[in-house]
Design an enzyme around this catalytic site. Structure first.
Site, PDB file in Angstrom:
ATOM      1  N   TYR A  32       0.695  -1.212   0.130  1.00 15.74           N
ATOM      2  CA  TYR A  32      -0.039   0.030   0.100  1.00 15.74           C
ATOM      3  C   TYR A  32       0.888   1.057   0.014  1.00 15.74           C
ATOM      4  O   TYR A  32       2.123   1.253   0.190  1.00 15.74           O
ATOM      5  CB  TYR A  32      -0.825   0.064   1.075  1.00 15.74           C
ATOM      6  CG  TYR A  32      -0.383   0.316   2.465  1.00 15.74           C
ATOM      7  CD1 TYR A  32       0.494  -0.710   2.893  1.00 15.74           C
ATOM      8  CD2 TYR A  32      -0.377   1.700   3.239  1.00 15.74           C
ATOM      9  CE1 TYR A  32       0.889  -0.330   4.272  1.00 15.74           C
ATOM     10  CE2 TYR A  32       0.239   2.028   4.242  1.00 15.74           C
ATOM     11  CZ  TYR A  32       0.895   0.823   4.915  1.00 15.74           C
ATOM     12  OH  TYR A  32       1.639   1.113   5.992  1.00 15.74           O
ATOM     13  N   LYS A 146       6.421  -1.988   2.090  1.00 15.27           N
ATOM     14  CA  LYS A 146       5.280  -1.390   2.663  1.00 15.27           C
ATOM     15  C   LYS A 146       4.092  -2.332   2.361  1.00 15.27           C
ATOM     16  O   LYS A 146       3.346  -2.082   1.594  1.00 15.27           O
ATOM     17  CB  LYS A 146       4.902   0.081   1.781  1.00 15.27           C
ATOM     18  CG  LYS A 146       4.183   1.032   2.955  1.00 15.27           C
ATOM     19  CD  LYS A 146       4.216   2.316   2.581  1.00 15.27           C
ATOM     20  CE  LYS A 146       3.453   3.260   3.101  1.00 15.27           C
ATOM     21  NZ  LYS A 146       3.354   3.192   4.652  1.00 15.27           N
ATOM     22  N   GLU A 178      12.565   2.286  13.866  1.00 16.18           N
ATOM     23  CA  GLU A 178      11.830   3.444  13.547  1.00 16.18           C
ATOM     24  C   GLU A 178      10.432   3.270  14.293  1.00 16.18           C
ATOM     25  O   GLU A 178      10.444   2.564  15.371  1.00 16.18           O
ATOM     26  CB  GLU A 178      11.299   3.172  11.998  1.00 16.18           C
ATOM     27  CG  GLU A 178      10.493   1.850  11.847  1.00 16.18           C
ATOM     28  CD  GLU A 178      10.215   1.614  10.240  1.00 16.18           C
ATOM     29  OE1 GLU A 178      10.202   2.594   9.536  1.00 16.18           O
ATOM     30  OE2 GLU A 178       9.910   0.490  10.007  1.00 16.18           O
ATOM     31  N   LEU A 202      11.124   1.264   7.009  1.00 16.75           N
ATOM     32  CA  LEU A 202      10.786   1.662   5.875  1.00 16.75           C
ATOM     33  C   LEU A 202      11.728   2.997   5.326  1.00 16.75           C
ATOM     34  O   LEU A 202      11.811   3.747   6.147  1.00 16.75           O
ATOM     35  CB  LEU A 202       9.340   1.871   5.898  1.00 16.75           C
ATOM     36  CG  LEU A 202       8.602   2.432   4.444  1.00 16.75           C
ATOM     37  CD1 LEU A 202       8.221   1.369   3.785  1.00 16.75           C
ATOM     38  CD2 LEU A 202       7.189   3.256   4.764  1.00 16.75           C
TER      39      LEU A 202
HETATM   40  N1  PDD Z   1       3.198   5.435   7.312  1.00 14.54           N
HETATM   41  N2  PDD Z   1       7.866   3.735   8.806  1.00 14.54           N
HETATM   42  C1  PDD Z   1       6.640   2.957   8.731  1.00 14.54           C
HETATM   43  C2  PDD Z   1       6.590   1.721   9.429  1.00 14.54           C
HETATM   44  C3  PDD Z   1       5.532   3.769   8.276  1.00 14.54           C
HETATM   45  O1  PDD Z   1       4.382   2.913   8.419  1.00 14.54           O
HETATM   46  C4  PDD Z   1       5.607   5.123   7.801  1.00 14.54           C
HETATM   47  C5  PDD Z   1       4.335   5.771   7.126  1.00 14.54           C
HETATM   48  C6  PDD Z   1       6.895   5.547   7.716  1.00 14.54           C
HETATM   49  C7  PDD Z   1       7.195   6.934   7.287  1.00 14.54           C
HETATM   50  O2  PDD Z   1       7.018   6.811   5.787  1.00 14.54           O
HETATM   51  P1  PDD Z   1       6.458   7.992   4.758  1.00 14.54           P
HETATM   52  O3  PDD Z   1       7.287   9.111   5.184  1.00 14.54           O
HETATM   53  O4  PDD Z   1       6.760   7.833   3.400  1.00 14.54           O
HETATM   54  O5  PDD Z   1       5.182   8.147   4.959  1.00 14.54           O
HETATM   55  C8  PDD Z   1       8.293   4.939   8.428  1.00 14.54           C
HETATM   56  C9  PDD Z   1       2.002   5.576   6.736  1.00 14.54           C
HETATM   57  C10 PDD Z   1       1.694   7.044   6.579  1.00 14.54           C
HETATM   58  C11 PDD Z   1       0.813   4.848   7.123  1.00 14.54           C
HETATM   59  O6  PDD Z   1       0.885   3.762   7.346  1.00 14.54           O
HETATM   60  O7  PDD Z   1      -0.149   5.470   7.449  1.00 14.54           O
END
Ligand code: PDD
Length: 287
Positions: A32, A146, A178, A202
């Protein structure tokens, strides 16, 4: 009525249906993306589409749509829902097949869904900062994908919520990896330090924008493993994510980060990040 996309078609939310033998539903067998929308425009769209393609390749699901086709569909989705500030959620699964762990043989059509959600910028939290807890990282070793499989992440987030906190910061051994849905960065003596983008985390798109902004603004960056001790001693701690942007963390496990207020490097990066949003999506009025 909200419009959503199911397999390339626009339908009313109430009519959107997915088969109970969809592999996303049964195995979490899919990937996703969450894309931020400001002023009706998608922020860092190209980067999200690239990561989506990479996640699909990692699990061997065919792309079903080109980046160009996705761009056109998602733009139309924004327009049909008159979305100004919010997010797009999209996911692709391996498709519908009789339940069997092995990938289905033959040509199974992947299932694609996307929808929008109105969401303001978290202005108060961006100004004041948020609290976090520490929790052991119990997830698998392909966190770079993801994936829809988010049990480890949601269990960590729930722990944070039960403690009245915004985020759970995860660690493996002594290494801080993270957040449950964000990347974690610390500032020590004006150097920004964050876990390298390997299979344990991620590769966050917000984080990549921030690291780039650091480099063009003479802020030193170290992408390396940092420890729980370094986190405890940090001058500043912040998280980055699509929805949370650049969010100061002012307390961890009940202990203040330095003076317990957002730090100057974090503030500077928030400013630079807002400018980057404005460059891509036009003026922001609420920070
Ligand atoms: N989450 N690490 C994890 C485990 C995440 O789920 C996310 C983002 C990030 C940050 O990635 P980005 O900057 O590309 O949003 C890091 C999204 C927003 C979610 O699951 O809703």
């Amino acid at each position: 009525m909200a419009q959503v996309i199911v397999n390339g078609n626009f339908v009313d939310r109430s009519e959107a249906k997915v088969d109970i033998e969809d592999r996303g539903y049964q195995f979490g067998d899919g990937v996703y993306e969450v894309i931020r929308v400001y002023n009706g425009k998608m922020f860092t769209l190209a980067e999200h589409l690239k990561r989506f393609a990479k996640s699909l390749d990692s699990i061997g699901v065919s792309h079903a749509y080109t980046e160009q086709q996705l761009t056109v569909m998602l733009q139309e989705l924004i327009e049909r829902n008159s979305l100004k500030t919010g997010i797009i959620y999209m996911q692709m699964t391996r498709g519908v097949a009789p339940r069997n762990h092995a990938y289905p043989a033959g040509d199974v059509q992947p299932t694609f869904v996307a929808y929008t959600k109105g969401m303001e910028r978290p202005v108060e939290n961006l100004k004041n900062g948020v609290k976090a807890i520490l929790t052991e990282d119990i997830r698998w070793l392909r966190c770079d994908i993801k994936s829809l499989n988010l049990l480890g992440n949601i269990m960590a987030k729930q722990k944070a919520v039960l403690s009245g906190c915004y985020e759970a910061i995860q660690y493996r051994g002594q290494a801080v990896t993270e957040g449950s849905s964000s990347n974690i960065l610390i500032v020590n003596k004006d150097v920004v330090i964050t876990h390298p983008s390997d299979q344990r985390i991620l590769k966050g798109i917000t984080k990549e924008v921030i690291l780039q902004l650091c480099r063009t603004n003479q802020i030193t960056v170290e992408e390396r493993v940092f420890t729980l001790d370094e986190l405890a001693d940090a001058d500043e701690v912040f998280l980055t994510s699509t929805t949370g942007e650049v969010m100061p963390i002012i307390e961890i496990d009940g202990r203040k980060v330095k003076d317990g207020v957002p730090g100057s490097v974090t503030r500077k990066l928030q400013e630079l990040f807002s400018k980057e949003i404005e460059k891509q999506c036009g003026p922001l009025y609420n920070l």
